[in-house]
Scaffold this motif. Structure first.
Motif, PDB file in Angstrom:
ATOM      1  N   UNK A  20      48.866  44.337  36.377  1.00 56.04           N
ATOM      2  CA  UNK A  20      48.186  44.972  37.509  1.00 56.04           C
ATOM      3  C   UNK A  20      47.161  44.055  38.168  1.00 56.04           C
ATOM      4  N   UNK A  21      46.921  42.890  37.561  1.00 58.15           N
ATOM      5  CA  UNK A  21      45.950  41.979  38.163  1.00 58.15           C
ATOM      6  C   UNK A  21      46.536  41.285  39.382  1.00 58.15           C
ATOM      7  N   UNK A  22      45.662  40.996  40.313  1.00 54.15           N
ATOM      8  CA  UNK A  22      46.044  40.124  41.424  1.00 54.15           C
ATOM      9  C   UNK A  22      45.831  38.685  40.992  1.00 54.15           C
ATOM     10  N   UNK A  23      45.838  37.793  41.937  1.00 53.56           N
ATOM     11  CA  UNK A  23      45.601  36.376  41.636  1.00 53.56           C
ATOM     12  C   UNK A  23      44.175  36.192  41.104  1.00 53.56           C
ATOM     13  N   UNK A  24      44.022  35.248  40.175  1.00 51.01           N
ATOM     14  CA  UNK A  24      42.727  34.984  39.553  1.00 51.01           C
ATOM     15  C   UNK A  24      42.497  33.476  39.522  1.00 51.01           C
ATOM     16  N   UNK A  76      41.555  26.019  38.898  1.00 52.28           N
ATOM     17  CA  UNK A  76      42.987  26.282  39.027  1.00 52.28           C
ATOM     18  C   UNK A  76      43.241  27.794  39.059  1.00 52.28           C
ATOM     19  N   UNK A  77      44.462  28.147  39.389  1.00 53.97           N
ATOM     20  CA  UNK A  77      44.864  29.556  39.382  1.00 53.97           C
ATOM     21  C   UNK A  77      45.198  29.967  37.958  1.00 53.97           C
ATOM     22  N   UNK A  78      44.397  30.813  37.359  1.00 52.89           N
ATOM     23  CA  UNK A  78      44.686  31.353  36.020  1.00 52.89           C
ATOM     24  C   UNK A  78      45.869  32.318  36.127  1.00 52.89           C
ATOM     25  N   UNK A  79      45.868  33.122  37.198  1.00 53.98           N
ATOM     26  CA  UNK A  79      47.007  33.968  37.554  1.00 53.98           C
ATOM     27  C   UNK A  79      47.383  33.549  38.969  1.00 53.98           C
ATOM     28  N   UNK A  80      48.507  32.888  39.127  1.00 55.86           N
ATOM     29  CA  UNK A  80      48.856  32.329  40.434  1.00 55.86           C
ATOM     30  C   UNK A  80      49.148  33.388  41.494  1.00 55.86           C
ATOM     31  N   UNK A  82      51.312  35.123  44.225  1.00 56.94           N
ATOM     32  CA  UNK A  82      52.741  35.397  44.255  1.00 56.94           C
ATOM     33  C   UNK A  82      53.006  36.575  45.157  1.00 56.94           C
ATOM     34  N   UNK A  83      54.243  36.838  45.412  1.00 56.16           N
ATOM     35  CA  UNK A  83      54.606  37.956  46.262  1.00 56.16           C
ATOM     36  C   UNK A  83      54.005  39.231  45.686  1.00 56.16           C
ATOM     37  N   UNK A  84      53.159  39.895  46.454  1.00 52.75           N
ATOM     38  CA  UNK A  84      52.517  41.115  46.000  1.00 52.75           C
ATOM     39  C   UNK A  84      51.378  40.889  45.026  1.00 52.75           C
ATOM     40  N   UNK A  85      51.039  39.653  44.766  1.00 52.55           N
ATOM     41  CA  UNK A  85      49.966  39.340  43.816  1.00 52.55           C
ATOM     42  C   UNK A  85      48.906  38.512  44.524  1.00 52.55           C
ATOM     43  N   UNK A  86      48.068  39.230  45.247  1.00 50.63           N
ATOM     44  CA  UNK A  86      46.967  38.572  45.946  1.00 50.63           C
ATOM     45  C   UNK A  86      45.656  39.204  45.500  1.00 50.63           C
ATOM     46  N   UNK A  87      45.375  40.373  46.038  1.00 52.12           N
ATOM     47  CA  UNK A  87      44.151  41.087  45.697  1.00 52.12           C
ATOM     48  C   UNK A  87      44.400  42.014  44.512  1.00 52.12           C
ATOM     49  N   UNK A  88      43.339  42.226  43.734  1.00 47.18           N
ATOM     50  CA  UNK A  88      43.398  43.178  42.624  1.00 47.18           C
ATOM     51  C   UNK A  88      42.852  44.512  43.106  1.00 47.18           C
ATOM     52  N   UNK A  89      43.480  45.601  42.685  1.00 42.53           N
ATOM     53  CA  UNK A  89      42.987  46.930  43.015  1.00 42.53           C
ATOM     54  C   UNK A  89      41.587  47.079  42.416  1.00 42.53           C
TER      55      UNK A  89
END
Length: 113
Positions: A20-24, A76-80, A82-89
């Protein structure tokens, strides 16, 4: 959202959010993780529950690594991305941060409003 790694809050929050995380973004020099959320989404958060977490606004500057940089050394991106993975709710992030902070620092009481 700036979250420390040094006391375990950042790693625990990542684990709790899972997919459920976004990019980090990870900054290993400052030992912090950055979550990206909608502007203003944390305006109503009770930050007394999250004493080690900082909400940074529109005037803050963070180092954003190139999209392909997913390992150190350096930022660096810990969680890169990706499609649908930008912002975290923001609601999910706040819930995970409360649990992680409580585990690291002990229970916190919500301020009465």
């Amino acid at each position: 959202m700036r979250v420390p790694l040094s006391i375990g809050i950042g790693k625990r929050t990542l684990d709790l959010l899972g997919n459920a995380t976004g990019a980090v973004i990870e900054n290993p020099f400052d030992r912090v993780l950055y979550w990206l959320i909608e502007p203003g989404a944390a305006a109503e958060w009770d930050m007394g529950l999250l004493p080690s977490v900082q909400v940074w606004g529109a005037t803050a500057y963070i180092e954003v690594p190139p999209v392909a940089r997913t390992t150190g050394p350096g930022v660096h991106w810990r969680v890169p991305l990706g499609y649908g993975r930008y912002l975290t709710d923001a609601t999910a992030l706040f819930a995970a941060l409360k649990i992680a902070t409580s585990a690291a620092l002990g229970p916190r009481e919500e301020a009465s409003r």
